[in-house]
Scaffold this motif. Structure first.
Motif, PDB file in Angstrom:
ATOM      1  N   CYS A   1       0.825  -1.218   0.000  1.00 43.57           N
ATOM      2  CA  CYS A   1       0.000   0.000   0.000  1.00 43.57           C
ATOM      3  C   CYS A   1       0.858   1.266   0.000  1.00 43.57           C
ATOM      4  O   CYS A   1       1.835   1.369   0.729  1.00 43.57           O
ATOM      5  N   GLU A   2       0.450   2.207  -0.840  1.00 41.56           N
ATOM      6  CA  GLU A   2       1.225   3.454  -0.960  1.00 41.56           C
ATOM      7  C   GLU A   2       0.794   4.487   0.067  1.00 41.56           C
ATOM      8  O   GLU A   2       1.485   5.460   0.305  1.00 41.56           O
ATOM      9  N   GLU A   3      -0.372   4.305   0.657  1.00 43.29           N
ATOM     10  CA  GLU A   3      -0.923   5.331   1.533  1.00 43.29           C
ATOM     11  C   GLU A   3      -0.670   5.053   3.009  1.00 43.29           C
ATOM     12  O   GLU A   3      -0.330   5.949   3.771  1.00 43.29           O
TER      13      GLU A   3
ATOM     14  N   SER B   1      -3.691  -1.653   4.734  1.00 39.28           N
ATOM     15  CA  SER B   1      -3.954  -1.253   3.355  1.00 39.28           C
ATOM     16  C   SER B   1      -5.063  -0.203   3.345  1.00 39.28           C
ATOM     17  O   SER B   1      -5.981  -0.267   4.164  1.00 39.28           O
ATOM     18  N   CYS B   2      -4.949   0.760   2.415  1.00 39.70           N
ATOM     19  CA  CYS B   2      -5.958   1.833   2.368  1.00 39.70           C
ATOM     20  C   CYS B   2      -7.158   1.385   1.546  1.00 39.70           C
ATOM     21  O   CYS B   2      -8.265   1.873   1.715  1.00 39.70           O
ATOM     22  N   GLY B   3      -6.936   0.445   0.639  1.00 44.31           N
ATOM     23  CA  GLY B   3      -8.037  -0.053  -0.183  1.00 44.31           C
ATOM     24  C   GLY B   3      -8.299   0.776  -1.422  1.00 44.31           C
ATOM     25  O   GLY B   3      -9.096   0.384  -2.275  1.00 44.31           O
ATOM     26  N   SER B   4      -7.632   1.924  -1.562  1.00 44.67           N
ATOM     27  CA  SER B   4      -7.949   2.750  -2.733  1.00 44.67           C
ATOM     28  C   SER B   4      -6.752   3.132  -3.601  1.00 44.67           C
ATOM     29  O   SER B   4      -6.937   3.552  -4.740  1.00 44.67           O
ATOM     30  N   CYS B   5      -5.538   2.988  -3.094  1.00 45.18           N
ATOM     31  CA  CYS B   5      -4.394   3.337  -3.946  1.00 45.18           C
ATOM     32  C   CYS B   5      -4.267   2.295  -5.078  1.00 45.18           C
ATOM     33  O   CYS B   5      -4.913   1.248  -5.032  1.00 45.18           O
TER      34      CYS B   5
ATOM     35  N   CYS C   1      -3.294  -1.219  -3.871  1.00 44.83           N
ATOM     36  CA  CYS C   1      -4.402  -1.902  -3.181  1.00 44.83           C
ATOM     37  C   CYS C   1      -5.433  -2.398  -4.184  1.00 44.83           C
ATOM     38  O   CYS C   1      -5.927  -3.523  -4.078  1.00 44.83           O
TER      39      CYS C   1
HETATM   40 ZN   LIG Z   1      -3.392   1.367  -0.468  1.00 40.47          ZN
END
Ligand SMILES: [Zn+2]
Length: 329
Positions: free
Chosen positions: A52-54, A59-63, A66
């Motif tokens: 995950c990048e955020e 995990s952010c689920g949106s990057c 993810c």
């Molecule tokens: Zn993410």
């Protein structure tokens, strides 16, 4: 989905989150736990969080990373498992993995490979993997998932950081089932029969008409003494067709006799099939402890015969005839 979706494995999650945060991910892990404990899910969420990048620890689920994980097309993540129609993970699969491993990651700074079930690698495959585990490229992490680390080469086990998953409490599984929309009684029964495995509980509730099939089998068992040959053939036919669809018939059968044994020993709290308590009590009165143990052995034997490809009909007919008269065994 994030680490929150991993049920009842707080300790393991904390260890892994800490390693992601401190940038100390190992090159090789071994997750060991029985079937359905959530090890596949834990490994997936761990990989996702690490990409995950955020977020640093989940995990952010949106990057982009993810989303690629969720769509099962992250180029730096791969699972090696038994190919369809095969019974083991072959050396060719491990050779392929070793070839791939040498290439740098595409979308992130590392790559994660999962091998599951690790204990099903052939001896040659395991030996071949060993060399990679000794000197993996710096950007690679391999996660072995196993139900039984005792079946792995000790040299493989010693090269992995071991993460043991715990058995999940019945209450946690029950809460999960209630959240899935089951009523109290059904959630109580399934949380007990799942024996610490949320995955198994979720598999059971996915089965169409689980409770109807269960009722048919248990209505037969509670009156098994009075069943005639035609009725035994009928239930055999039913069980054969259920087994073909993956229905856990043998678990139901052994749960039934296990309950009788528990009642016989006054462990009423541990009884799974509370909705059949009165019938179970009657059987507990009639059967000797020896008969009950013999019945449980017969069920296990029958399951083993079927696993070894002995004719299902024959094996089940014999089983039901014998269960009808366990005292004559
Ligand atoms: Zn993410």
């Amino acid at each position: 989905m994030s680490f929150d979706s991993v049920i009842g494995q707080k300790e393991a999650v904390e260890i892994l989150q800490d390693e992601i945060e401190k940038n100390r991910i190992s090159h090789a892990y071994l997750f060991s736990a029985k079937k359905g404990s959530g090890k596949t899910k834990l490994a997936f969420e761990f990989a996702k969080a690490s990409f995950c990048e955020e977020s640093k620890v989940d995990s952010c689920g949106s990057c982009l990373n993810c989303r690629k994980m969720d769509h099962q097309n992250h180029p730096d993540f791969k699972t090696i498992s038994i190919l369809e129609g095969k019974t083991a993970i072959s050396i060719d699969q491990i050779r392929e993995l070793k070839k791939e491993i040498a290439y740098k990651p595409y979308d992130s700074d590392h790559k994660i490979y999962i091998i599951e079930p690790a204990e099903k690698m052939t001896k040659q495959a395991a030996n071949s993997l060993l060399k990679t585990l000794e000197e993996p490229p710096s950007f690679v992490t391999i996660i072995l998932l196993t139900e039984d680390s005792g079946k792995l080469l000790p040299t493989i086990v010693s090269r992995c950081q071991q993460i043991k998953l715990s058995s999940v409490s019945q209450q946690k599984i029950k809460d999960l089932l209630l959240a899935e929309g089951l009523n109290q009684e059904q959630a109580a029964i399934i949380s007990k029969t799942a024996a610490g495995s949320p995955g198994r509980a979720l598999d059971i509730i996915k089965i169409d008409d689980y409770f109807e099939h269960r009722q048919e089998i248990y209505d037969f068992l509670k009156d098994i003494k009075s069943k005639n040959t035609i009725e035994i053939f009928k239930i055999t036919e039913k069980v054969v067709s259920l087994l073909k669809s993956g229905f856990p018939c043998f678990n139901l059968l052994s749960d039934w006799y296990r309950d009788i044994m528990l009642i016989k020993q006054d462990y009423l709290d541990a009884v799974i099939n509370k909705d059949y308590l009165e019938d179970l009590k009657i059987m507990a009165e009639k059967l000797s402890l020896q008969n009950i143990i013999r019945s449980l052995e017969l069920i296990t034997e029958s399951e083993e015969y079927i696993e070894r490809n002995i004719r299902e009909e024959l094996s089940l007919e014999v089983l039901f005839f014998k269960l009808r008269q366990p005292d004559q065994e």
